[in-house]
Write an enzyme that holds these catalytic residues in place. Sequence first.
Site, mmCIF file in Angstrom:
data_model
loop_
_atom_site.group_PDB
_atom_site.id
_atom_site.type_symbol
_atom_site.label_atom_id
_atom_site.label_comp_id
_atom_site.label_asym_id
_atom_site.label_seq_id
_atom_site.Cartn_x
_atom_site.Cartn_y
_atom_site.Cartn_z
ATOM 1 C CG HIS A 169 39.638 9.432 25.643
ATOM 2 N ND1 HIS A 169 38.432 9.294 26.228
ATOM 3 C CD2 HIS A 169 40.678 10.267 25.058
ATOM 4 C CE1 HIS A 169 38.665 10.473 26.338
ATOM 5 N NE2 HIS A 169 39.692 10.981 26.269
ATOM 6 C CG ASP A 179 44.156 11.233 24.622
ATOM 7 O OD1 ASP A 179 44.051 11.061 23.182
ATOM 8 O OD2 ASP A 179 43.286 11.181 25.054
#
Length: 361
Positions: A78, A163
């Site tokens: 990410h 996440d």
Amino acid sequence: MRAIKIKEGIYWVGAIDWGVRNFHGYLTHRGTTYNSYLIIDEKITLIDTVKANFYEEMLGRIKSVIDPSKINYIVSNHAEMDHSGSLPIFKETYRDINIIASPNGEKNLKKHYNSDWNLKVVNTGDSLRIGKRTLQFVLMPMVHWPDSMATYIGEEKLLLPNDAFGQHIASSERFDNQFARDIVCEEAAKYYANIVLPFSGQVNNVLDYISKLKIEMIAPSHGIIWHSYLDTIIGLYKKWANNATDEKAIVIYDSMWGSTEIIAKVICNVFECNGIPSCLMGLKVNHISDIMTQILTAKYICVGSSTLNNNLLPTVSSFLTYMNGLAPKNRVGLAFGSYGWSGEAVRKIEEVMNNCGFKMM
């Protein structure tokens, strides 16, 4: 700064941010961690990095295991800066390191850091043999950015989903059975409610995919590693992703001179008289991120405001904007308020609730 072994040859080398109290616009009462994972194999691999100002802390943990110059790959699951912030320092110091990212990850990293890095781009189903282990990649667009992906190591039955499944908890403990279970689940709920909730459809796709994998451990990029309570967190994610609610009410309000507060208290009493648990949350004393945590599983959402200058009180307007963006579904709504003259507040609350698709009482 010492690395912590999470599996044989795999180490947590992240950083602990004890002091952060605001993250993505919501309050992080317990701080957070930026989790990075070091895999020792024929090709030494680092899964994600940390926020730039925590680079030295991460580097110290890596050095407790190996010489950082021996790292062959960094997987960027990410591109957001709390996970990619140390990449430019790594590339400047250790130029031979290869960065692996999703297609959107490549675009975001190059744009954000104005770099000409030669990245290796991977898609769902791609894999990379690093020795006795194989890294498998799964794109997870919009969980919670377009570039998000997960890395799975089948030999270890280990999922590294960035996440997803995270929580904002600053702690020296690394595993779920070392920390208070109710707190870890509460913080996971807050994280989902304030970051992941709008992307529940995409979360369901990811849950379908990982249901086919053998998983013994989920190591997210914030907070505690899931090991003992895997069934609990996966079950909660299924509930949240499907917008399943409990028979409970949240009454949110702000009041100028107390009249709207009186109405709010009466509404709470009515729910309780009908056997429905209720929670009264005044916007002067409750932060919108804590309110969203309660909304995550509440069927009934009641919002009240006095009318001010033909409009809502600013605190209520702010909350409604925040809630509308997070897009809770399958809720029942009620708008209320008091006023001495024009009375637009109730209508404006109803407009937002209708926009959210709530069934109005």
